[in-house]
Design an enzyme around this catalytic site. Structure first.
Site, PDB file in Angstrom:
ATOM      1  N   ASN A 193      -2.330   0.259   6.678  1.00 41.60           N
ATOM      2  CA  ASN A 193      -1.771  -0.978   7.234  1.00 41.60           C
ATOM      3  C   ASN A 193      -0.871  -1.770   6.276  1.00 41.60           C
ATOM      4  O   ASN A 193      -0.799  -2.992   6.332  1.00 41.60           O
ATOM      5  CB  ASN A 193      -2.893  -1.846   7.819  1.00 41.60           C
ATOM      6  CG  ASN A 193      -3.925  -2.249   6.791  1.00 41.60           C
ATOM      7  OD1 ASN A 193      -3.765  -1.964   5.607  1.00 41.60           O
ATOM      8  ND2 ASN A 193      -4.965  -2.915   7.234  1.00 41.60           N
TER       9      ASN A 193
ATOM     10  N   LYS B 111       0.830  -1.217   0.000  1.00 39.92           N
ATOM     11  CA  LYS B 111       0.000   0.000   0.000  1.00 39.92           C
ATOM     12  C   LYS B 111       0.865   1.268   0.000  1.00 39.92           C
ATOM     13  O   LYS B 111       2.083   1.210   0.247  1.00 39.92           O
ATOM     14  CB  LYS B 111      -0.948  -0.049   1.202  1.00 39.92           C
ATOM     15  CG  LYS B 111      -1.982  -1.192   1.109  1.00 39.92           C
ATOM     16  CD  LYS B 111      -2.989  -1.111   2.254  1.00 39.92           C
ATOM     17  CE  LYS B 111      -4.020  -2.228   2.167  1.00 39.92           C
ATOM     18  NZ  LYS B 111      -5.045  -2.111   3.249  1.00 39.92           N
TER      19      LYS B 111
ATOM     20  N   HIS C 140      -2.122  -5.461   1.448  1.00 38.47           N
ATOM     21  CA  HIS C 140      -3.399  -6.137   1.204  1.00 38.47           C
ATOM     22  C   HIS C 140      -3.096  -7.564   0.779  1.00 38.47           C
ATOM     23  O   HIS C 140      -2.103  -7.806   0.079  1.00 38.47           O
ATOM     24  CB  HIS C 140      -4.188  -5.448   0.085  1.00 38.47           C
ATOM     25  CG  HIS C 140      -5.328  -6.292  -0.435  1.00 38.47           C
ATOM     26  ND1 HIS C 140      -6.561  -6.306   0.169  1.00 38.47           N
ATOM     27  CD2 HIS C 140      -5.389  -7.201  -1.452  1.00 38.47           C
ATOM     28  CE1 HIS C 140      -7.346  -7.171  -0.475  1.00 38.47           C
ATOM     29  NE2 HIS C 140      -6.658  -7.721  -1.466  1.00 38.47           N
TER      30      HIS C 140
ATOM     31  N   TYR D 245     -12.338  -2.107  -3.954  1.00 40.49           N
ATOM     32  CA  TYR D 245     -12.875  -2.289  -2.598  1.00 40.49           C
ATOM     33  C   TYR D 245     -14.397  -2.209  -2.558  1.00 40.49           C
ATOM     34  O   TYR D 245     -14.970  -1.890  -1.507  1.00 40.49           O
ATOM     35  CB  TYR D 245     -12.265  -1.246  -1.660  1.00 40.49           C
ATOM     36  CG  TYR D 245     -10.886  -1.618  -1.136  1.00 40.49           C
ATOM     37  CD1 TYR D 245     -10.698  -2.746  -0.329  1.00 40.49           C
ATOM     38  CD2 TYR D 245      -9.779  -0.837  -1.419  1.00 40.49           C
ATOM     39  CE1 TYR D 245      -9.445  -3.077   0.164  1.00 40.49           C
ATOM     40  CE2 TYR D 245      -8.510  -1.163  -0.926  1.00 40.49           C
ATOM     41  CZ  TYR D 245      -8.356  -2.289  -0.134  1.00 40.49           C
ATOM     42  OH  TYR D 245      -7.116  -2.617   0.371  1.00 40.49           O
TER      43      TYR D 245
ATOM     44  N   GLU E 116      -9.368 -10.613  -7.850  1.00 36.90           N
ATOM     45  CA  GLU E 116      -8.438  -9.494  -7.654  1.00 36.90           C
ATOM     46  C   GLU E 116      -7.251  -9.562  -8.628  1.00 36.90           C
ATOM     47  O   GLU E 116      -6.792  -8.537  -9.133  1.00 36.90           O
ATOM     48  CB  GLU E 116      -7.955  -9.485  -6.196  1.00 36.90           C
ATOM     49  CG  GLU E 116      -9.079  -9.121  -5.225  1.00 36.90           C
ATOM     50  CD  GLU E 116      -8.707  -9.284  -3.763  1.00 36.90           C
ATOM     51  OE1 GLU E 116      -9.562  -8.965  -2.914  1.00 36.90           O
ATOM     52  OE2 GLU E 116      -7.584  -9.736  -3.452  1.00 36.90           O
TER      53      GLU E 116
HETATM   54  O1  YYY Z   1      -8.503  -7.951   4.502  1.00 33.12           O
HETATM   55  P1  YYY Z   1      -7.955  -6.868   5.407  1.00 33.12           P
HETATM   56  O2  YYY Z   1      -7.195  -5.805   4.646  1.00 33.12           O
HETATM   57  O3  YYY Z   1      -7.162  -7.427   6.557  1.00 33.12           O
HETATM   58  O4  YYY Z   1      -9.202  -6.137   6.111  1.00 33.12           O
HETATM   59  P2  YYY Z   1     -10.666  -5.817   5.556  1.00 33.12           P
HETATM   60  O5  YYY Z   1     -11.623  -6.040   6.682  1.00 33.12           O
HETATM   61  O6  YYY Z   1     -10.933  -6.531   4.273  1.00 33.12           O
HETATM   62  O7  YYY Z   1     -10.620  -4.243   5.281  1.00 33.12           O
HETATM   63  C1  YYY Z   1      -9.993  -3.726   4.124  1.00 33.12           C
HETATM   64  C2  YYY Z   1      -9.214  -2.501   4.523  1.00 33.12           C
HETATM   65  O8  YYY Z   1     -10.087  -1.480   4.974  1.00 33.12           O
HETATM   66  C3  YYY Z   1      -8.219  -2.693   5.669  1.00 33.12           C
HETATM   67  O9  YYY Z   1      -7.008  -3.270   5.248  1.00 33.12           O
HETATM   68  C4  YYY Z   1      -8.042  -1.289   6.142  1.00 33.12           C
HETATM   69  C5  YYY Z   1      -9.427  -0.686   5.957  1.00 33.12           C
HETATM   70  N1  YYY Z   1     -10.172  -0.697   7.223  1.00 33.12           N
HETATM   71  C6  YYY Z   1     -10.218   0.468   7.977  1.00 33.12           C
HETATM   72  O10 YYY Z   1      -9.638   1.477   7.576  1.00 33.12           O
HETATM   73  N2  YYY Z   1     -10.900   0.473   9.172  1.00 33.12           N
HETATM   74  C7  YYY Z   1     -11.540  -0.621   9.609  1.00 33.12           C
HETATM   75  N3  YYY Z   1     -12.199  -0.590  10.768  1.00 33.12           N
HETATM   76  C8  YYY Z   1     -11.499  -1.822   8.846  1.00 33.12           C
HETATM   77  C9  YYY Z   1     -10.803  -1.824   7.652  1.00 33.12           C
HETATM   78 MG    MG Z   2      -9.990  -7.924   3.084  1.00 34.03          MG
END
Ligand code: YYY
Ligand code: MG
Length: 143
Positions: free
Chosen positions: A114, A11, A117, A51, A128
């Site tokens: 974070n 990212k 991805h 997304y 994807e």
């Molecule tokens: O698959 P992953 O990336 O671990 O998490 P997801 O639940 O698919 O969410 C995608 C992405 O959205 C996450 O990496 C950061 C963002 N996000 C966020 O900013 N705040 C949250 N509470 C949950 C997700």
């Molecule tokens: Mg995800």
């Protein structure tokens, strides 16, 4: 054990901090092979499309804004149980909860920025990968 392909993004935060090589090294050390790779700077429309499953979530606008804030690296990883293996290398979505030694524990600062991805299932990996790569951009080593 099945040889799978998964889709991965480094990212904007991790690209900006020059962590591309370190993160690629983690994939390779874990036995995952990078079989396609490129740098892209997403448009708002591309980020929203990628997304789309999160479009109703409160963080959607911030997520799209972050994902378009700078270039990203997109890659296809191939290896045994690649989908789950990559999720384990990445660690939990929230870096505060990510296990020690995972990418998010080491390179992410917050849940919304974070570092990486990774596809969460084989079906999403397929979708994807196709979102970013044409078939002739992918170079399997198992051929
Ligand atoms: O698959 P992953 O990336 O671990 O998490 P997801 O639940 O698919 O969410 C995608 C992405 O959205 C996450 O990496 C950061 C963002 N996000 C966020 O900013 N705040 C949250 N509470 C949950 C997700
Ligand atoms: Mg995800």
């Amino acid at each position: 054990m099945a040889i799978e392909r998964t889709f991965s993004i480094i990212k904007p935060d991790a690209v900006a901090k020059n962590h591309i090589g370190a993160i690629y090294s983690r994939f390779e050390s874990a036995g995952l092979k990078i079989i396609a790779s490129k740098m892209v700077h997403l448009t708002k429309e591309q980020a929203e499309g990628f997304y789309a499953e999160h479009s109703e979530r409160p963080f959607f606008g911030a997520l799209v804004s972050f994902m378009t804030s700078g270039p990203i690296m997109v890659q296809v990883l191939e290896g045994e149980n690649a989908v789950l293996a990559n999720r384990e290398i990445m660690g939990a979505t929230n870096p505060a909860e990510a296990a020690r030694g995972t990418l998010r524990a080491d390179y992410a600062v917050s849940i919304d920025e974070n570092a990486v991805h990774g596809s969460d299932a084989l079906a999403s990996a397929e979708r994807e990968i196709a979102y970013f790569f044409a078939a002739d951009e992918i170079c399997p080593r198992t051929r």
